[in-house]
Design a protein around this motif. Structure first.
Motif, short mmCIF file in Angstrom:
data_model
loop_
_atom_site.label_atom_id
_atom_site.label_comp_id
_atom_site.label_asym_id
_atom_site.label_seq_id
_atom_site.Cartn_x
_atom_site.Cartn_y
_atom_site.Cartn_z
N SER A 172 0.84 -1.20 0.00
CA SER A 172 0.00 0.00 0.00
C SER A 172 0.87 1.25 0.00
O SER A 172 2.04 1.22 0.41
CB SER A 172 -0.93 0.00 1.22
OG SER A 172 -0.17 0.00 2.42
N TYR A 173 0.31 2.34 -0.48
CA TYR A 173 1.05 3.59 -0.55
C TYR A 173 0.05 4.73 -0.48
O TYR A 173 -0.93 4.75 -1.22
CB TYR A 173 1.86 3.67 -1.85
CG TYR A 173 2.99 4.67 -1.81
CD1 TYR A 173 4.26 4.30 -1.39
CD2 TYR A 173 2.78 6.00 -2.18
CE1 TYR A 173 5.30 5.20 -1.35
CE2 TYR A 173 3.82 6.92 -2.14
CZ TYR A 173 5.08 6.52 -1.73
OH TYR A 173 6.11 7.42 -1.67
N TYR A 221 1.79 6.54 -7.29
CA TYR A 221 1.52 5.49 -6.29
C TYR A 221 0.53 5.97 -5.24
O TYR A 221 -0.39 5.25 -4.84
CB TYR A 221 2.82 5.06 -5.61
CG TYR A 221 3.75 4.21 -6.44
CD1 TYR A 221 3.29 3.43 -7.48
CD2 TYR A 221 5.12 4.20 -6.16
CE1 TYR A 221 4.15 2.66 -8.23
CE2 TYR A 221 5.99 3.41 -6.91
CZ TYR A 221 5.51 2.65 -7.94
OH TYR A 221 6.37 1.88 -8.67
N VAL A 226 -1.59 2.00 -4.00
CA VAL A 226 -0.65 0.86 -3.93
C VAL A 226 0.50 1.12 -4.88
O VAL A 226 0.40 1.93 -5.81
CB VAL A 226 -1.32 -0.48 -4.31
CG1 VAL A 226 -2.37 -0.89 -3.30
CG2 VAL A 226 -1.93 -0.40 -5.71
N ASP A 228 1.74 0.00 -7.73
CA ASP A 228 1.32 -0.84 -8.85
C ASP A 228 1.98 -0.35 -10.13
O ASP A 228 1.43 0.52 -10.83
CB ASP A 228 -0.20 -0.82 -8.98
CG ASP A 228 -0.70 -1.75 -10.07
OD1 ASP A 228 0.14 -2.43 -10.70
OD2 ASP A 228 -1.92 -1.82 -10.29
#
Length: 457
Positions: A172-173, A221, A226, A228
């Motif tokens: 997660s972010y 992000y 997330v 990704d």
């Protein structure tokens, strides 16, 4: 010995067996699924989507052409053994569920629907679809986990586990993670995020070493929630970069001919378009002011505007229309200290929001890192660089756009700011930069070189 590839997770597909399921009686009885576009030869003979597009009816255009090409390509190349297919009638009825048991094959003796796969239809009947189904012939619904679970419960009475998550879940972010890594103020982050959401396109402008590239990816992000990388793509503009690289153009083939190849931005937009509109995608352009903007963007200069998203224009190289999806965001980076660059193209300036990035020596994140480093030499050097930046900013020939960024003095996490490293930064990076800034004032360059050397002595 080559490592074995990771098994591909099961995919789920929504499928129309002919208009209003006209072919369903035959397909369900014969345990097959098939698609039309019967003017095409064996689908295995087409090496890419462009080859399929060229073979299709030239009268098809716009979204219908894109959907046709994608459906044909996915039917042959992306559906895999073990995938689950839901057959539908129109937008409101599910008529069957099955498991794919063969690869694609060509059956030229069939009167129509000659492109075939075997499917074990485990369930046939009539179920009311929850809401309106997609109208396309073939749709990959794998990423819509809640939707897949609803269909599984509706047809089978059981909720199968959704598609397996990656072996390592995406970390997660969020906003806090961004501010911990990127030396920007809280209000600066909020303003930058709001600007990108409003304009769809932003340019991070600033002197060297302020972490523009680093910040761009982490901004993406933080908005994704997330880390990704699959929804982020980065390119770098340069003087030879062209529309053909960015959107599409003809490329030579091994046989001496030419083929129409899709560019980076075209492919990225098509990936974003095939996904949920609520899932954002980020296209990052490094050195955006180094390219010939009008040459690279072409008709996209209108289509990238926030209020023009979804509007279609006919492409130069294709007999189809194209639009930039609303879920695509563009982040450009521009170095304000590069003397060789002309003024930024005004047409681009009007379509982008500009966010000025300055050295972050006074930010909470950098101050915290400096305290954790616990290096008196680093403290002295930071003080000297802050004073130097004040002199650069006040110099009429330079200005704030030439300040020294904090990245010069920032080590990756877990590294030690030892004196040897700091000495190298001064001698091999900062002093040569000052010699370039004040090439016509060598005395001034030497004065500040002496101050920096004294800080690390």
């Amino acid at each position: 010995m080559a490592a074995l590839a990771e098994p591909r997770p099961r995919h789920y597909w929504l499928y129309s067996p002919g208009a209003q399921a006209s072919e369903w009686p035959e397909f369900s009885a014969s345990d097959i699924m098939a698609i039309g576009w019967d003017k095409l030869d064996n689908l295995a003979s087409y090496p890419n989507r462009e080859a399929i597009r060229q073979a299709l009816d030239v009268e098809e255009s716009g979204g219908s052409m894109r959907n046709a090409v994608l459906a044909v390509w996915q039917f042959q190349n992306e559906i895999a053994l073990g995938d689950i297919v839901y057959a539908k009638r129109g937008r409101r009825e599910i008529v069957g569920r099955g498991e794919v048991t063969s690869g694609g094959r060509f059956e030229p003796d069939r009167a129509s629907f000659r492109h075939v796969r075997s499917v074990k239809w485990t369930h046939t009947g009539s179920w009311e679809h929850p809401g309106d189904a997609a109208t396309k012939t073939l749709t990959d619904i794998t990423t819509y986990r809640d939707y897949v679970e609803k269909l599984e419960a509706l047809v089978t009475g059981d909720v199968e586990p959704g598609p397996p998550l990656p072996a390592t879940p995406l970390p997660s972010y969020d906003r806090a993670a961004f501010l911990n890594e990127v030396y920007l103020s809280d209000t600066g982050y909020d303003r930058l995020r709001s600007l990108l959401l409003r304009k769809k396109n932003v340019i991070l402008a600033g002197p060297p070493g302020v972490g523009k590239t680093f910040a761009a990816k982490r901004l993406a992000y933080s908005m994704l929630g997330v880390k990704d990388p699959s929804r982020i793509q980065t390119v770098q503009f340069h003087q030879s970069y062209s529309y053909e690289d960015f959107m599409m153009g003809y490329r030579p083939t091994e046989t001496g001919g030419f083929t129409l190849a899709e560019g980076a931005f075209y492919r990225f937009c098509e990936e974003a378009r095939a996904d949920d509109d609520d899932r954002p995608y980020f296209f990052i352009v490094d050195e955006i002011n180094r390219g010939n903007i009008s040459k690279i963007f072409g008709e996209l200069l209108m289509l990238i505007e926030a209020d023009k998203r979804g509007q279609e224009l006919r492409l130069v190289y294709k007999n189809e229309t194209f639009s930039v999806p609303a879920n695509v965001h563009i982040i450009g980076m521009m170095n304000t200290a590069d003397r060789s660059l002309a003024v930024l193209d005004y047409a681009l300036r009007r379509r982008f929001g500009f966010f000025e990035m300055s050295p972050g020596f006074g930010s909470d994140g950098f101050t915290r890192w400096q305290q954790e480093a616990g290096s008196p030499t680093l403290d002295r050097l930071i003080t000297a660089v802050v004073d130097l930046n004040r002199a650069i900013t006040n110099d009429p020939a330079l200005g704030q756009g030439f300040a020294i960024g904090h990245s010069y003095l920032t080590l990756p996490a877990g590294s030690d700011a030892d004196d040897a490293w700091l000495y190298s930064v001064v001698e091999d990076e900062l002093i040569p930069l000052l010699d370039e800034y004040w090439f016509d004032e060598p005395t001034k360059a030497e004065e500040w070189a002496g101050k920096l050397r004294s800080a690390v002595a």
